[in-house]
Design an enzyme around this catalytic site. Structure first.
Site, PDB file in Angstrom:
ATOM      1  N   SER A   1      -8.375   6.012  -9.321  1.00  0.00           N
ATOM      2  CA  SER A   1      -8.440   6.628 -10.646  1.00  0.00           C
ATOM      3  C   SER A   1      -9.825   7.139 -11.018  1.00  0.00           C
ATOM      4  O   SER A   1     -10.043   7.561 -12.158  1.00  0.00           O
ATOM      5  CB  SER A   1      -7.967   5.632 -11.708  1.00  0.00           C
TER       6      SER A   1
ATOM      7  N   TYR B   1     -10.891  13.664  -6.982  1.00  0.00           N
ATOM      8  CA  TYR B   1      -9.846  12.977  -7.758  1.00  0.00           C
ATOM      9  C   TYR B   1      -9.012  13.989  -8.547  1.00  0.00           C
ATOM     10  O   TYR B   1      -7.776  13.971  -8.489  1.00  0.00           O
ATOM     11  CB  TYR B   1     -10.501  11.965  -8.704  1.00  0.00           C
TER      12      TYR B   1
ATOM     13  N   SER C   1      -3.840  14.061 -14.642  1.00  0.00           N
ATOM     14  CA  SER C   1      -5.087  13.755 -15.339  1.00  0.00           C
ATOM     15  C   SER C   1      -5.688  15.007 -15.953  1.00  0.00           C
ATOM     16  O   SER C   1      -5.487  16.127 -15.451  1.00  0.00           O
ATOM     17  CB  SER C   1      -6.096  13.152 -14.352  1.00  0.00           C
TER      18      SER C   1
ATOM     19  N   SER D   1      -7.458   9.565 -21.940  1.00  0.00           N
ATOM     20  CA  SER D   1      -8.091   8.266 -21.744  1.00  0.00           C
ATOM     21  C   SER D   1      -7.265   7.244 -22.505  1.00  0.00           C
ATOM     22  O   SER D   1      -7.243   7.262 -23.741  1.00  0.00           O
ATOM     23  CB  SER D   1      -9.528   8.276 -22.265  1.00  0.00           C
TER      24      SER D   1
ATOM     25  N   ASP E   1       0.842  -1.186   0.000  1.00  0.00           N
ATOM     26  CA  ASP E   1       0.000   0.000   0.000  1.00  0.00           C
ATOM     27  C   ASP E   1       0.882   1.243   0.000  1.00  0.00           C
ATOM     28  O   ASP E   1       1.985   1.232   0.558  1.00  0.00           O
ATOM     29  CB  ASP E   1      -0.904  -0.012   1.234  1.00  0.00           C
TER      30      ASP E   1
END
Length: 269
Positions: free
Chosen positions: A73, A138, A109, A167, A49
């Site tokens: 995600s 996120y 992202s 993506s 982890d």
């Protein structure tokens, strides 16, 4: 810069990690794999982890670079995002600092700028220096990761390329994705460029293919040596016929983040 010999790939059992396990080694990388879950077909992968700082320090020891794909995600509660994406990324950077790793590639992202309006035909492409406008917790965690990377460059000299991934799938699955699709082969090309470019300091790049309908300015990625090859347009006719164009007043037609801005998919764990 010659390719790093050994690269730690975190999130190796995830969607992008699974693709990169196959596509990065042909560029000359020896991958050390890490995930919170067992990695199929990789009995030597490290199962740990991101909260386990001792395990992270051992995982980064002796590697030449880190590709950090691990974390949640999709959208989740703030507490879960905080633990996995914010504290977890901090823990990884601390391990890198302690073990002298000098290059990180951070999976940011498009959702770090999700509330930016989509450019219309004829509009300028969205630049990488557009202010953060996250669309979710996120996306907020990816803003944090980019800022953390800048801090660790300024304080500790650890270089990072933050890749705002669109993506990454074998082919686009929605009309919106036609503008931000990153083919797996182009993703590997981009990661190779980020790992081998000289003097990156902290550089933010968008991660997409050479899409006809592109929204993003790829100039900072190209400056690192990235030359995308694929174009989502070969999938456009079929996708539009199957799904139709999103309504003009919908989030999918207004914002870079699309439906993440109003009804984000939730992390299943």
């Amino acid at each position: 810069m010659s390719p790093p010999r050994t690269v730690l790939l975190t999130g190796a059992a995830g969607g992008v990690g699974t693709l990169m396990r196959e596509l990065l080694p042909p560029y000359g990388y020896e991958l050390r794999l890490l995930d919170v879950a067992p990695v199929p077909g990789a009995p030597d992968a490290i199962v740990a982890d991101l909260a386990d700082r001792a395990a992270l320090r051992e995982a980064v020891r002796g590697v030449d670079a880190i590709v950090h794909l691990a974390g949640i995600s999709l959208e989740s509660t703030f507490d879960k995002i905080m633990a996995a994406n914010i504290a977890g990324t901090y823990n990884l950077y601390e391990a890198a600092r302690e073990e002298g790793v000098r290059r990180v590639v951070f999976a940011s992202s498009n959702h770090a700028v999700g509330f930016i309006r989509q450019p219309r035909p004829g509009d300028p492409l969205v630049p990488v220096d557009t202010p953060h406008r996250p669309d979710t917790f996120y996306g907020l965690s990816k803003c944090f990761g980019e800022d953390l990377a800048q801090l660790y460059w300024d304080l500790h000299g650890i270089e990072t390329v933050s890749v705002r991934i669109g993506s990454c799938f074998p082919e686009p699955t929605s009309v919106r994705m036609l503008s931000m699709w990153l083919s797996p082969a182009d993703c590997a090309r981009l990661l190779h460029a980020t790992l081998t470019a000289e003097d990156v300091a902290h550089t933010v790049v968008y991660g997409s293919s050479a899409n006809t309908r592109a929204w993003w300015d790829l100039s900072t990625a190209r400056a690192l040596g990235f030359e995308p090859v694929d174009d989502s347009e070969v999938h456009a006719e079929k996708l539009i016929a199957e799904k139709g164009l999103p309504p003009e007043d919908s989030a999918d037609a207004r914002y870079l983040g699309g439906h993440f801005c109003v009804d984000p998919p939730r992390w299943p764990h």
